[in-house]
Every structure is written in structure tokens, then in C-alpha cells.
Design a protein around this motif. Structure first.
Motif, PDB file in Angstrom:
ATOM      1  N   GLY A 108       0.788  -1.224   0.000  1.00  0.00           N
ATOM      2  CA  GLY A 108       0.000   0.000   0.000  1.00  0.00           C
ATOM      3  C   GLY A 108       0.816   1.266   0.000  1.00  0.00           C
ATOM      4  N   GLY A 109       2.126   1.148  -0.066  1.00  0.00           N
ATOM      5  CA  GLY A 109       2.961   2.344  -0.081  1.00  0.00           C
ATOM      6  C   GLY A 109       3.074   2.997   1.275  1.00  0.00           C
ATOM      7  N   GLY A 110       2.765   2.257   2.320  1.00  0.00           N
ATOM      8  CA  GLY A 110       2.781   2.818   3.654  1.00  0.00           C
ATOM      9  C   GLY A 110       4.089   2.637   4.396  1.00  0.00           C
ATOM     10  N   LEU A 111       5.225   2.730   3.677  1.00  0.00           N
ATOM     11  CA  LEU A 111       6.531   2.702   4.332  1.00  0.00           C
ATOM     12  C   LEU A 111       7.263   3.987   3.978  1.00  0.00           C
ATOM     13  CD1 LEU A 111       7.729  -0.963   3.660  1.00  0.00           C
ATOM     14  CD2 LEU A 111       6.810  -0.032   5.778  1.00  0.00           C
ATOM     15  N   ASP A 112       7.934   4.564   4.954  1.00  0.00           N
ATOM     16  CA  ASP A 112       8.688   5.784   4.664  1.00  0.00           C
ATOM     17  C   ASP A 112      10.051   5.416   4.092  1.00  0.00           C
ATOM     18  OD1 ASP A 112      10.431   5.185   6.780  1.00  0.00           O
ATOM     19  OD2 ASP A 112       9.388   6.497   8.178  1.00  0.00           O
ATOM     20  N   SER A 113      10.880   6.404   3.872  1.00  0.00           N
ATOM     21  CA  SER A 113      12.156   6.176   3.191  1.00  0.00           C
ATOM     22  C   SER A 113      13.140   5.316   3.984  1.00  0.00           C
ATOM     23  CB  SER A 113      12.800   7.505   2.827  1.00  0.00           C
ATOM     24  OG  SER A 113      13.018   8.276   3.992  1.00  0.00           O
ATOM     25  N   ILE A 114      12.889   5.120   5.280  1.00  0.00           N
ATOM     26  CA  ILE A 114      13.751   4.219   6.056  1.00  0.00           C
ATOM     27  C   ILE A 114      12.967   2.993   6.543  1.00  0.00           C
ATOM     28  CG2 ILE A 114      15.473   5.933   6.695  1.00  0.00           C
ATOM     29  CD1 ILE A 114      14.093   6.204   9.414  1.00  0.00           C
ATOM     30  N   ASP A 115      11.902   2.661   5.800  1.00  0.00           N
ATOM     31  CA  ASP A 115      11.089   1.462   6.005  1.00  0.00           C
ATOM     32  C   ASP A 115      10.319   1.403   7.315  1.00  0.00           C
ATOM     33  OD1 ASP A 115      11.629   0.512   3.501  1.00  0.00           O
ATOM     34  OD2 ASP A 115      13.321  -0.718   4.146  1.00  0.00           O
TER      35      ASP A 115
ATOM     36  N   TYR B 234      -7.288   4.186   2.129  1.00  0.00           N
ATOM     37  CA  TYR B 234      -7.885   3.920   0.825  1.00  0.00           C
ATOM     38  C   TYR B 234      -9.386   3.770   1.001  1.00  0.00           C
ATOM     39  CZ  TYR B 234      -3.103   2.996  -0.452  1.00  0.00           C
ATOM     40  OH  TYR B 234      -1.758   3.125  -0.651  1.00  0.00           O
ATOM     41  N   VAL B 235     -10.142   4.485   0.192  1.00  0.00           N
ATOM     42  CA  VAL B 235     -11.600   4.370   0.184  1.00  0.00           C
ATOM     43  C   VAL B 235     -11.970   3.765  -1.165  1.00  0.00           C
ATOM     44  CG1 VAL B 235     -13.795   5.598   0.387  1.00  0.00           C
ATOM     45  CG2 VAL B 235     -11.781   6.413   1.653  1.00  0.00           C
ATOM     46  N   THR B 236     -12.720   2.667  -1.131  1.00  0.00           N
ATOM     47  CA  THR B 236     -13.063   1.966  -2.370  1.00  0.00           C
ATOM     48  C   THR B 236     -14.575   1.835  -2.518  1.00  0.00           C
ATOM     49  OG1 THR B 236     -13.211  -0.308  -1.539  1.00  0.00           O
ATOM     50  CG2 THR B 236     -11.000   0.535  -2.019  1.00  0.00           C
ATOM     51  N   ASP B 237     -14.994   1.552  -3.746  1.00  0.00           N
ATOM     52  CA  ASP B 237     -16.381   1.182  -3.968  1.00  0.00           C
ATOM     53  C   ASP B 237     -16.515  -0.316  -3.696  1.00  0.00           C
ATOM     54  OD1 ASP B 237     -15.413  -0.167  -6.219  1.00  0.00           O
ATOM     55  OD2 ASP B 237     -16.235   1.281  -7.641  1.00  0.00           O
ATOM     56  N   CYS B 238     -17.690  -0.861  -3.938  1.00  0.00           N
ATOM     57  CA  CYS B 238     -17.900  -2.280  -3.608  1.00  0.00           C
ATOM     58  C   CYS B 238     -17.139  -3.228  -4.525  1.00  0.00           C
ATOM     59  CB  CYS B 238     -19.391  -2.614  -3.587  1.00  0.00           C
ATOM     60  SG  CYS B 238     -20.187  -2.529  -5.187  1.00  0.00           S
ATOM     61  N   PHE B 239     -16.550  -2.715  -5.597  1.00  0.00           N
ATOM     62  CA  PHE B 239     -15.726  -3.546  -6.473  1.00  0.00           C
ATOM     63  C   PHE B 239     -14.237  -3.351  -6.182  1.00  0.00           C
ATOM     64  CE2 PHE B 239     -19.711  -2.693  -8.674  1.00  0.00           C
ATOM     65  CZ  PHE B 239     -20.202  -3.983  -8.723  1.00  0.00           C
ATOM     66  N   LEU B 240     -13.949  -2.658  -5.084  1.00  0.00           N
ATOM     67  CA  LEU B 240     -12.599  -2.361  -4.607  1.00  0.00           C
ATOM     68  C   LEU B 240     -11.825  -1.410  -5.512  1.00  0.00           C
ATOM     69  CD1 LEU B 240     -11.439  -5.732  -3.025  1.00  0.00           C
ATOM     70  CD2 LEU B 240     -12.632  -3.821  -1.961  1.00  0.00           C
ATOM     71  N   GLU B 241     -12.551  -0.646  -6.333  1.00  0.00           N
ATOM     72  CA  GLU B 241     -11.895   0.395  -7.114  1.00  0.00           C
ATOM     73  C   GLU B 241     -11.665   1.594  -6.203  1.00  0.00           C
ATOM     74  OE1 GLU B 241     -12.885   3.429 -10.711  1.00  0.00           O
ATOM     75  OE2 GLU B 241     -13.414   1.328 -11.033  1.00  0.00           O
ATOM     76  N   VAL B 242     -10.444   2.072  -6.148  1.00  0.00           N
ATOM     77  CA  VAL B 242     -10.080   3.182  -5.265  1.00  0.00           C
ATOM     78  C   VAL B 242     -10.669   4.470  -5.811  1.00  0.00           C
ATOM     79  CG1 VAL B 242      -8.130   4.519  -4.350  1.00  0.00           C
ATOM     80  CG2 VAL B 242      -7.962   2.030  -4.535  1.00  0.00           C
ATOM     81  N   PHE B 243     -11.424   5.194  -4.952  1.00  0.00           N
ATOM     82  CA  PHE B 243     -11.862   6.517  -5.378  1.00  0.00           C
ATOM     83  C   PHE B 243     -11.299   7.608  -4.497  1.00  0.00           C
ATOM     84  CE2 PHE B 243     -15.661   4.826  -3.180  1.00  0.00           C
ATOM     85  CZ  PHE B 243     -15.908   5.794  -2.242  1.00  0.00           C
ATOM     86  N   ALA B 244     -10.564   7.254  -3.479  1.00  0.00           N
ATOM     87  CA  ALA B 244      -9.811   8.236  -2.686  1.00  0.00           C
ATOM     88  C   ALA B 244      -8.645   7.512  -2.021  1.00  0.00           C
ATOM     89  CB  ALA B 244     -10.706   8.883  -1.633  1.00  0.00           C
ATOM     90  N   ALA B 245      -7.498   8.163  -2.010  1.00  0.00           N
ATOM     91  CA  ALA B 245      -6.302   7.601  -1.375  1.00  0.00           C
ATOM     92  C   ALA B 245      -5.461   8.742  -0.849  1.00  0.00           C
ATOM     93  CB  ALA B 245      -5.508   6.766  -2.374  1.00  0.00           C
ATOM     94  N   TRP B 246      -5.048   8.613   0.400  1.00  0.00           N
ATOM     95  CA  TRP B 246      -4.133   9.597   0.965  1.00  0.00           C
ATOM     96  C   TRP B 246      -3.328   8.975   2.066  1.00  0.00           C
ATOM     97  CZ3 TRP B 246      -9.368   9.664   1.846  1.00  0.00           C
ATOM     98  CH2 TRP B 246      -9.798   9.668   3.167  1.00  0.00           C
TER      99      TRP B 246
END
Length: 143
Positions: A117-124, A131-143
Motif C-alpha cells: 500500500g505504499g505505507g513505508l517511509d524512506s527508512i522502512d 484507501y476508500v473503495t467502492d464495492c468492487f474495490l476500485e479506489v476513489f480516494a487515497a491519501w
């Protein structure tokens, strides 16, 4: 992406971090209740809010408190919250009980979801991501 700096490291997204319009990565993790749960278990059933909690610094903790407070409203909108903690199941269970989170809590002891999910910083170190998804798991918001 919620950001918390750890020892001067800044969060960075990996090349495979899902963005708006892409399908959320799948990850199967143990819940604090002992079941193995996959993000894809929810596909076709409900919208998801997946929170990679990172190091649980004040900003993620405040966000989780708000999600807890509004959880009945979230469920009424056919949505579910999955909280992913970057620690072994026993520690995740203690945190779940201490914080009284009303939603599903998953343990990511090997940081697989954090990495995907990209949730590691530069020193791991784990950093927060949502992540907010619809019922098909398509991301419609990510921060």
C-alpha cells in the motif's frame, strides 16, 4: 496520505501503490479475532475504508477516533472499515481492546500490506495511508 514523520523520514509511495481508478491490492491478514481476512472477501459486498495505521502517531489516532465515532453511520451507508496495524496479532489484539475499535482490526506483522500500500517511509518505518473503495474495490480516494 496521512503523514507522520519518523526520525526525519518522509513517507513515499511505492510504484504499486493504488491510486484513484485502480483496484485495491489484495492482502490476506489475520484479524484480532483469529480469522484470516482478505480485502477481496469484501468485493461485491460493500464499500471499504482501509486504514494502514502506520506508527499510530496523533494524526492517525485522531482519524481512527473519528471513524469509531461515526462507525454506525459508515455501516448504514453499506461500508466497512478495515484497520491494518503493523504488528503481530497478539499486539494488534491488545491495541484493539485498549482502543475499543468497533471495526475489524488486522495484524500485518510482516508489513506486507504496508509495503503493497505504499505505507513505508524512506527508512522502512510504517507510515499511515487510507484507501476508500467502492464495492468492487476500485479506489476513489487515497491519501
Amino acid at each position: 496520505m496521512l503523514q507522520a514523520e519518523v526520525a526525519g523520514a518522509k513517507p513515499t509511495l511505492t510504484h504499486n501503490s493504488p491510486t484513484r481508478g485502480h483496484v485495491l491490492f489484495d492482502c490476506s491478514l489475520p484479524s484480532t479475532q483469529g480469522q484470516q481476512i482478505s480485502f477481496y472477501d469484501y468485493r461485491g459486498r460493500c464499500n471499504l475504508i482501509v486504514v494502514l495505521a502506520g506508527n499510530m502517531e496523533p494524526e492517525p489516532k485522531q482519524f481512527l477516533a473519528m471513524l469509531s465515532q461515526h462507525y454506525p453511520e459508515i455501516q448504514a451507508q453499506n461500508a466497512e472499515v478495515l484497520l491494518v496495524l503493523p504488528c503481530p496479532r497478539a499486539q494488534a489484539k491488545r491495541i484493539h481492546e485498549q482502543e475499543s475499535f468497533p471495526f475489524v482490526v488486522l495484524a500485518d506483522g510482516n508489513l506486507r500490506a504496508q509495503e503493497m500500500g505504499g505505507g513505508l517511509d524512506s527508512i522502512d518505518n510504517p507510515s499511515a495511508a487510507v484507501y476508500v473503495t467502492d464495492c468492487f474495490l476500485e479506489v476513489f480516494a487515497a491519501w
